[in-house]
Enzyme design. Structure first.
Site, PDB file in Angstrom:
ATOM      1  N   ASN A  36       0.850  -1.192   0.000  1.00  0.00           N
ATOM      2  CA  ASN A  36       0.000   0.000   0.000  1.00  0.00           C
ATOM      3  C   ASN A  36       0.890   1.248   0.000  1.00  0.00           C
ATOM      4  OD1 ASN A  36      -2.375   1.449   0.061  1.00  0.00           O
ATOM      5  ND2 ASN A  36      -2.661   1.279   2.270  1.00  0.00           N
ATOM      6  N   ASP A  59       7.991  -8.912   3.317  1.00  0.00           N
ATOM      7  CA  ASP A  59       6.657  -9.189   3.847  1.00  0.00           C
ATOM      8  C   ASP A  59       6.834  -9.785   5.241  1.00  0.00           C
ATOM      9  OD1 ASP A  59       4.183 -10.187   4.517  1.00  0.00           O
ATOM     10  OD2 ASP A  59       3.797 -11.111   2.558  1.00  0.00           O
ATOM     11  N   SER A 126      -5.246   3.098  17.731  1.00  0.00           N
ATOM     12  CA  SER A 126      -6.234   3.989  17.125  1.00  0.00           C
ATOM     13  C   SER A 126      -7.313   4.358  18.134  1.00  0.00           C
ATOM     14  CB  SER A 126      -6.874   3.246  15.940  1.00  0.00           C
ATOM     15  OG  SER A 126      -8.033   3.903  15.513  1.00  0.00           O
ATOM     16  N   TYR A 151     -10.907  -4.612  11.566  1.00  0.00           N
ATOM     17  CA  TYR A 151      -9.729  -3.727  11.631  1.00  0.00           C
ATOM     18  C   TYR A 151      -9.578  -3.167  13.042  1.00  0.00           C
ATOM     19  CZ  TYR A 151      -7.270   0.672  11.648  1.00  0.00           C
ATOM     20  OH  TYR A 151      -6.439   1.698  12.015  1.00  0.00           O
ATOM     21  N   LYS A 155      -6.673  -3.696  16.426  1.00  0.00           N
ATOM     22  CA  LYS A 155      -5.985  -2.698  17.259  1.00  0.00           C
ATOM     23  C   LYS A 155      -6.207  -3.026  18.741  1.00  0.00           C
ATOM     24  CE  LYS A 155      -4.183  -0.439  13.909  1.00  0.00           C
ATOM     25  NZ  LYS A 155      -2.762  -0.667  13.638  1.00  0.00           N
ATOM     26  N   ARG A 233     -14.757  14.883  14.399  1.00  0.00           N
ATOM     27  CA  ARG A 233     -13.525  14.107  14.585  1.00  0.00           C
ATOM     28  C   ARG A 233     -12.410  15.056  15.000  1.00  0.00           C
ATOM     29  NH1 ARG A 233     -16.833  10.904  13.979  1.00  0.00           N
ATOM     30  NH2 ARG A 233     -16.947   9.055  12.639  1.00  0.00           N
ATOM     31  N   GLY A 299     -21.488   2.254  10.575  1.00  0.00           N
ATOM     32  CA  GLY A 299     -20.330   2.113  11.469  1.00  0.00           C
ATOM     33  C   GLY A 299     -19.754   3.434  11.947  1.00  0.00           C
TER      34      GLY A 299
END
Ligand code: UFG
Length: 340
Positions: A36, A59, A126, A151, A155, A233, A299
């Site tokens: 990415n 990797d 996060s 995801y 975390k 946010r 979400g």
């Protein structure tokens, strides 16, 4: 000169952190699988710092390759672990990919870090661990709520794995930084965010719309219980966030930590609505943005902004840049990569 390993060091937050580490005199080794990110980011980092970090395309799921890497870099004094998959929607569709990518690699990393002479570890966590917190601003003591996505769960579980490992191994010192919403780019416009495909996050969607790549921004929801009906946010400039990593690492290297596992919120402490972000963009770009209201996105929580007291007083870090500065840098970066 201390040698620091940065996994995912060519990604958005990783690359900005590499710059700040090199600025502070650290020797940096980057591992990145380029899934990415792009190798061209190395040129941006080198052009800013006049120093090329060591880079290994690797990797982290390849155990043999990781073992080999640590054999040849046994003098690493600290690891900043960014490498992870981060698309919320993709994690809902393919949870096993996320658990495998984000948790297996974390476990391997911790094993190798424990084998180093100095076991200092910084983890990318996060604000998603708080879910919709009951009170604002959110302190580090706010309860961790059931994750909204695989995801987010990686975390939460990641923090638990580190906490347990720290409990069992006093040698390991770790800090989890709970990021709020990172945005912006380096003021030089030599590195920035490079989303693949259609951006899922607000700011790259805005700047791509401003640049003419997207026709119009959909504002997800106008009926939230906030001042203007849109979600709130805490948008933090990526350079401020990068500096928090360097300060957290120095805390561990200098044995200034209070316990061997600590968590810190990394945000500005200021909540901004989606419309306020749009207006900040319009202000820095001197153009009006084409946007329309759309239904709420599944979400999404109503509001999340940080209580930064612990990061300010204990870590000795605070965000310096405003939303205006961050949007200005994001727009300069977008213009640069689109040759505008
Ligand atoms: N938004 C829009 N239109 C868009 C994109 C976003 O209106 O096209 C809104 C969202 O509804 C939200 C706000 O802009 O209100 C911010 O959305 P982002 O997708 O930029 O950021 P999130 O707060 O949803 O995501 C952040 C992190 C994720 C993390 C998540 C957990 O970027 O890594 O918080 O809540 F998983």
């Amino acid at each position: 000169m201390k040698k620091i390993l940065v996994t995912g060091g060519l990604g958005f937050i990783g690359s900005h952190t590499v710059v700040e580490l090199q600025n502070e005199g650290f020797e940096v080794v980057i591992i990145d699988d380029l899934s990415n990110s792009s190798e061209s980011v190395l040129e941006g980092i080198t052009s800013i710092t006049h120093k090329k970090p060591i880079f290994e395309k690797l990797d982290l799921k390849n155990k043999a390759a990781v073992a080999h890497f640590f054999k040849s870099h046994s003098d690493i004094s600290g690891v900043i672990h960014f490498a992870a998959s981060k698309a919320v929607g993709e994690s809902v569709e393919n949870p096993l990919l996320y658990y495998e990518n984000n948790l297996n690699t974390l476990i391997y990393m911790l094993k190798y870090v424990l084998g180093l002479q100095e076991s200092n570890f910084i983890f990318s966590s996060s604000c998603t661990v708080y879910g919709q917190a009951d009170t604002m601003p959110i302190t580090e003591n706010a309860p961790v709520k059931p994750a909204e996505s695989p995801y987010g769960n990686t975390k939460q579980i990641g923090e638990e794995i580190i906490r347990d490992t720290c409990k069992a191994n006093q040698k390991l010192k770790a800090i989890a930084l709970r990021y709020f919403n990172p945005i912006g780019a380096h003021p030089s416009a030599k590195i920035g965010e490079l989303p693949i495909g259609v951006p899922q996050n607000l700011v790259p969607y805005i700047t791509q719309t401003g640049a003419g790549l997207r026709e119009s921004l959909s504002v997800f929801g106008d009926d939230y219980p906030t001042n203007d009906g849109t979600c709130i946010r805490d948008y933090i400039h990526v350079v401020d966030l990068a500096k928090a990593h360097v300060i957290a690492l120095q805390r561990l290297l200098n044995n200034k930590n209070d316990t061997n596992f600590e968590t810190f919120n990394v945000g500005t402490g200021v909540g901004s609505s989606v419309l306020e972000v749009i207006h900040a963009f319009e202000n820095v770009s001197s153009q009006s943005l084409n946007y329309k209201f759309a239904p709420r996105r599944e979400g999404d929580i109503t509001s999340a902004y940080a209580d930064t007291e612990k990061a300010n007083s204990v870590l000795g870090w605070e965000a310096k840049s405003s939303l205006h500065d961050a949007m200005d840098s994001a727009w300069k970066w977008e213009q640069k990569i689109r040759n505008l």
